[in-house]
Design an enzyme around this catalytic site. Structure first.
Site, mmCIF file in Angstrom:
data_model
loop_
_atom_site.group_PDB
_atom_site.id
_atom_site.type_symbol
_atom_site.label_atom_id
_atom_site.label_comp_id
_atom_site.label_asym_id
_atom_site.label_seq_id
_atom_site.Cartn_x
_atom_site.Cartn_y
_atom_site.Cartn_z
ATOM 1 N N GLU A 1 9.105 8.685 -16.893
ATOM 2 C CA GLU A 1 7.712 9.129 -17.098
ATOM 3 C C GLU A 1 7.246 8.775 -18.504
ATOM 4 O O GLU A 1 6.091 8.398 -18.720
ATOM 5 C CB GLU A 1 7.608 10.635 -16.870
ATOM 6 C CG GLU A 1 7.886 11.022 -15.425
ATOM 7 C CD GLU A 1 8.123 12.525 -15.261
ATOM 8 O OE1 GLU A 1 7.349 13.163 -14.555
ATOM 9 O OE2 GLU A 1 9.078 13.051 -15.860
ATOM 10 N N LYS B 1 16.068 21.735 -10.861
ATOM 11 C CA LYS B 1 15.319 20.509 -11.146
ATOM 12 C C LYS B 1 16.168 19.401 -11.777
ATOM 13 O O LYS B 1 17.039 19.642 -12.602
ATOM 14 C CB LYS B 1 14.143 20.802 -12.087
ATOM 15 C CG LYS B 1 12.966 21.538 -11.471
ATOM 16 C CD LYS B 1 12.402 20.889 -10.223
ATOM 17 C CE LYS B 1 11.674 19.599 -10.504
ATOM 18 N NZ LYS B 1 10.392 19.833 -11.194
ATOM 19 N N HIS C 1 0.832 -1.221 0.000
ATOM 20 C CA HIS C 1 0.000 0.000 0.000
ATOM 21 C C HIS C 1 0.864 1.268 0.000
ATOM 22 O O HIS C 1 0.436 2.309 0.474
ATOM 23 C CB HIS C 1 -0.927 0.047 1.220
ATOM 24 C CG HIS C 1 -1.698 -1.209 1.428
ATOM 25 N ND1 HIS C 1 -2.969 -1.409 0.943
ATOM 26 C CD2 HIS C 1 -1.353 -2.372 2.058
ATOM 27 C CE1 HIS C 1 -3.386 -2.634 1.280
ATOM 28 N NE2 HIS C 1 -2.418 -3.235 1.945
ATOM 29 N N SER D 1 14.686 21.609 -16.052
ATOM 30 C CA SER D 1 13.531 22.484 -16.250
ATOM 31 C C SER D 1 14.013 23.747 -16.938
ATOM 32 O O SER D 1 15.165 24.139 -16.785
ATOM 33 C CB SER D 1 12.925 22.804 -14.887
ATOM 34 O OG SER D 1 12.350 24.092 -14.893
#
Ligand code: ARG
Length: 489
Positions: free
Chosen positions: A290, A283, A156, A277
């Protein structure tokens, strides 16, 4: 250019030509179509359906075509509908209609197209298989080298029990091995020769399908001419295997994304695989992971696309079947690229051992082991032991504390349970050493998992090599048959 218009009074409308052609998806199968043509022509000559001299002329033209294609001088024209008509047209220009007009005897584009797809697909499946083999080596190597490193194991997405990093790496190795098993048996169902099924009914010419099967490196001959040209379940199955594979890769990508956040800080993505970024200078983004996650959706889409195309087609060839490749080749590219990049990242990614260990001390990750201790050493039944530890956790966490041997001993004593030296029980490092059940997280078991997986990987390496050799030998055999026919003509 006029292509298959003899029956019509008018030439084809431009919109129609653009609408029906399959050039975009056929471009990937030019070499396969050439090989299929060569073998078909050799067979026609062998069976004396065409003359040796004519076969030799066609074979020479096909040889020229291959080198024209490889040097970038051959491109497909949409006015000629597909790769098959383009190639016939090329040969016709080289050797004239009287000779080239014979190459399409005893076949159809319907069996030709299945042939081309299968030749291309088995190659692609082998490439994916080999990328998986390479990835397995990397995962297993990392599993062995991290069999002593502990990390939080999750259920979980909450801390559950301590595991070893070796178990995490080898979990993906075990998972991907099943993808290899699926691809391995898929290959057997793909590698069946459809050539000779013709349009749907076979042919009245005395063709030799065993000969073409040998020359094309297939394992067997397709059983039923109608099924052979009408079925694309081998593509549905490919897309199913690739969808499951991508779902597994996507989960690994997701772990990497999560573990690289400041919240987890389990790992740092190597600089060469991170992206920045345009505005936030600090970043460090896991874009590659992704995109694997997102492109998994593309591959699932391809599975649904082909399932839906197939579901209502009456048996026989229907032009719907041309859409079998619209997402196939691009999905394969997605899978190969995802595997390549993940393999590189997994090889290099560094884990923060201290961070993972510290977290394990914070969240009662050894609670189950404490209950197990009460069962094993104090004879308490598991449900009661569970209650006792649950209560302890409730008390400690309400005070913001964690497991600590002194306090634990004290609480247990209040309950009439003598428990000295339970440091070992609540230590995550010691805890993982004790999970020695088959397939468990202890370093000893992880090493066994790795060894068992390695054996299966070695078997797959042999199979893959045998298949590659078989294809190569079939190509060599085709070449020597071509030379024989050309010399004797
Ligand atoms: N280009 C077609 C395809 O890709 C093969 C040609 C079969 N056409 C036909 N009219 N029977 O599936």
């Amino acid at each position: 250019m006029k292509c298959l218009r003899d029956r019509f009074g008018k030439s084809a409308d431009k919109e129609l030509i653009n609408f029906v052609n399959s050039i975009d998806v056929d471009r990937e199968m030019i070499l396969e179509d050439i090989w299929g043509n060569e073998v078909h022509v050799l067979m026609l000559a062998k069976c004396k359906i065409i003359r040796r001299e004519d076969a030799a002329k066609i074979l020479k033209a096909l040889r020229d075509l291959r080198s024209d294609f490889l040097s970038g001088e051959f491109s497909l024209s949409s006015e000629l509908e597909d790769v098959h008509m383009n190639i016939e047209n090329y040969v016709m220009k080289k050797v004239g209609r009287e000779v080239a007009g014979r190459m399409h005897t005893a076949r159809s584009r319907n069996d030709q197209v299945v042939l081309d797809i299968k030749l291309k697909l088995r190659n692609e499946i082998l490439q994916i298989f080999n990328l998986l083999l390479r990835f397995e080596d990397v995962l297993l190597e990392r599993a062995i080298n991290s069999s002593n490193i502990v990390m939080p194991g999750y259920t979980h997405l909450q801390h559950a029990q301590p595991i070893t990093l070796g178990l995490w790496f080898s979990a993906y190795a075990t998972m991907l091995l099943r993808d290899m098993e699926r691809l391995n048996s898929l290959y057997d169902r793909i590698n069946i020769n459809p050539l000779g099924s013709c349009a749907l009914a076979g042919t009245s010419f005395e063709i030799d399908r065993e000969y073409t099967t040998r020359l094309l490196g297939f394992d067997s001959i397709s059983e039923n001419s109608l099924d052979s040209v009408a079925s694309r379940d081998f593509i549905i199955e490919t897309m199913s295997c690739l969808s499951i594979l991508m779902s597994n890769l996507s989960r690994l990508a997701e772990d990497i994304i999560l573990y690289s956040t400041s919240e987890f800080k389990f790992l740092e993505i190597p600089d060469e695989f991170a992206t920045g970024s345009s505005v936030m200078p600090q970043k460090k983004n896991p874009d590659f992971a992704e995109l694997i996650r997102a492109r998994t959706g593309f591959v699932y889409g391809a599975l649904f696309q082909i399932l839906t195309v197939m579901k209502g087609i009456p048996i026989g060839y229907n032009r719907d079947l041309q859409e079998d490749r619209v997402m196939l080749w691009s999905s394969i590219r997605v899978v190969k690229n995802s595997l390549k990049i993940l393999c590189k990242v997994i090889k290099r990614v560094e884990f923060n051992e201290e961070r993972m260990l510290n977290l394990l001390h914070e969240n009662f990750s050894t609670a189950t082991e404490l209950a197990n201790y009460l069962v094993r050493e104090k004879g308490i039944n598991f449900r009661d032991a569970y209650s006792i530890v649950g209560e302890i956790v409730r008390k400690l966490s309400s005070k913001g504390s964690t497991f600590e041997s002194k306090k634990l001993e004290e609480i247990l004593r209040e309950k009439g349970i003598s428990a000295e030296n339970i440091d070992d029980i609540i230590s995550p490092e010691k805890c993982v050493l004790r999970s020695r059940s088959y397939g468990g997280t202890s370093p000893r078991e992880v090493k066994k998992i790795v060894n068992r997986t390695k054996k299966k990987v070695s078997r797959f390496k042999r199979i893959s090599e045998e298949r590659r050799m078989r294809i190569e030998n079939a190509m060599k055999l085709t070449r020597s048959e071509i030379n024989r026919v050309m010399k004797s003509a």
